[in-house]
Scaffold this motif. Structure first.
Motif, PDB file in Angstrom:
ATOM      1  N   ILE A 266       4.377  -2.074  -4.541  1.00 39.40           N
ATOM      2  CA  ILE A 266       3.837  -3.368  -4.962  1.00 39.40           C
ATOM      3  C   ILE A 266       3.680  -4.259  -3.732  1.00 39.40           C
ATOM      4  O   ILE A 266       4.522  -4.242  -2.840  1.00 39.40           O
ATOM      5  N   ASP A 267       2.613  -5.057  -3.704  1.00 38.95           N
ATOM      6  CA  ASP A 267       2.361  -5.924  -2.546  1.00 38.95           C
ATOM      7  C   ASP A 267       3.416  -7.003  -2.375  1.00 38.95           C
ATOM      8  O   ASP A 267       3.743  -7.388  -1.258  1.00 38.95           O
ATOM      9  N   ALA A 268       3.921  -7.523  -3.473  1.00 35.97           N
ATOM     10  CA  ALA A 268       4.926  -8.587  -3.396  1.00 35.97           C
ATOM     11  C   ALA A 268       5.866  -8.448  -4.590  1.00 35.97           C
ATOM     12  O   ALA A 268       5.420  -8.285  -5.718  1.00 35.97           O
ATOM     13  N   ASP A 269       7.149  -8.500  -4.316  1.00 37.18           N
ATOM     14  CA  ASP A 269       8.167  -8.428  -5.361  1.00 37.18           C
ATOM     15  C   ASP A 269       8.851  -9.781  -5.475  1.00 37.18           C
ATOM     16  O   ASP A 269       9.100 -10.436  -4.474  1.00 37.18           O
ATOM     17  N   MET A 270       9.127 -10.205  -6.708  1.00 37.29           N
ATOM     18  CA  MET A 270       9.832 -11.470  -6.911  1.00 37.29           C
ATOM     19  C   MET A 270      11.081 -11.215  -7.729  1.00 37.29           C
ATOM     20  O   MET A 270      11.028 -10.602  -8.783  1.00 37.29           O
ATOM     21  N   LEU A 271      12.190 -11.687  -7.214  1.00 39.46           N
ATOM     22  CA  LEU A 271      13.450 -11.629  -7.946  1.00 39.46           C
ATOM     23  C   LEU A 271      13.719 -13.012  -8.506  1.00 39.46           C
ATOM     24  O   LEU A 271      13.706 -13.997  -7.777  1.00 39.46           O
TER      25      LEU A 271
ATOM     26  N   SER B 247      17.082  -4.801   1.630  1.00 35.31           N
ATOM     27  CA  SER B 247      16.905  -4.370   3.021  1.00 35.31           C
ATOM     28  C   SER B 247      15.726  -3.423   3.147  1.00 35.31           C
ATOM     29  O   SER B 247      14.919  -3.529   4.074  1.00 35.31           O
ATOM     30  N   MET B 248      15.599  -2.500   2.213  1.00 39.65           N
ATOM     31  CA  MET B 248      14.482  -1.551   2.234  1.00 39.65           C
ATOM     32  C   MET B 248      13.155  -2.245   1.932  1.00 39.65           C
ATOM     33  O   MET B 248      12.151  -1.993   2.596  1.00 39.65           O
ATOM     34  N   LEU B 249      13.149  -3.131   0.943  1.00 46.35           N
ATOM     35  CA  LEU B 249      11.910  -3.796   0.547  1.00 46.35           C
ATOM     36  C   LEU B 249      11.372  -4.708   1.650  1.00 46.35           C
ATOM     37  O   LEU B 249      10.159  -4.768   1.861  1.00 46.35           O
ATOM     38  N   CYS B 250      12.262  -5.407   2.339  1.00 43.22           N
ATOM     39  CA  CYS B 250      11.824  -6.346   3.380  1.00 43.22           C
ATOM     40  C   CYS B 250      11.092  -5.647   4.518  1.00 43.22           C
ATOM     41  O   CYS B 250      10.321  -6.276   5.229  1.00 43.22           O
ATOM     42  N   GLU B 251      11.320  -4.354   4.679  1.00 39.89           N
ATOM     43  CA  GLU B 251      10.639  -3.601   5.733  1.00 39.89           C
ATOM     44  C   GLU B 251       9.250  -3.144   5.309  1.00 39.89           C
ATOM     45  O   GLU B 251       8.423  -2.810   6.144  1.00 39.89           O
TER      46      GLU B 251
END
Length: 76
Positions: free
Chosen positions: A30-35, A56-60
């Motif tokens: 996904i291009d952008a994830d929102m929590l 940590s994985m998503l931010c990369e």
């Protein structure tokens, strides 16, 4: 967008089933994830570690937005 509590619960279930990594793989597409609702949440130590590892994985690989809902007192 997903509730952080629901995400942590799903991460814990995934780990318990021995299927760790499926949620992360899906979210990285996904291009952008929102929590949502990341504030004063009672995570287990394992849940907190899983969430930290996921972030940590998503931010990369993708954009990550974190949404909190401050109380009226916090907005002052």
């Amino acid at each position: 967008m997903c509730s952080t509590v629901n995400l942590v619960e799903a991460l814990e279930r995934e780990k318990d089933k021995g299927e760790a990594g499926r949620i992360a793989a899906n979210l990285m597409r996904i291009d952008a994830d929102m929590l949502d609702e990341l504030r004063d949440l009672p995570f287990s130590q394992t849940g907190g570690a899983l969430l930290f590892h996921l972030l940590s994985m998503l931010c990369e690989r993708t954009s990550v937005m974190v949404k909190t809902n401050p109380t009226f007192d916090d907005a002052r």
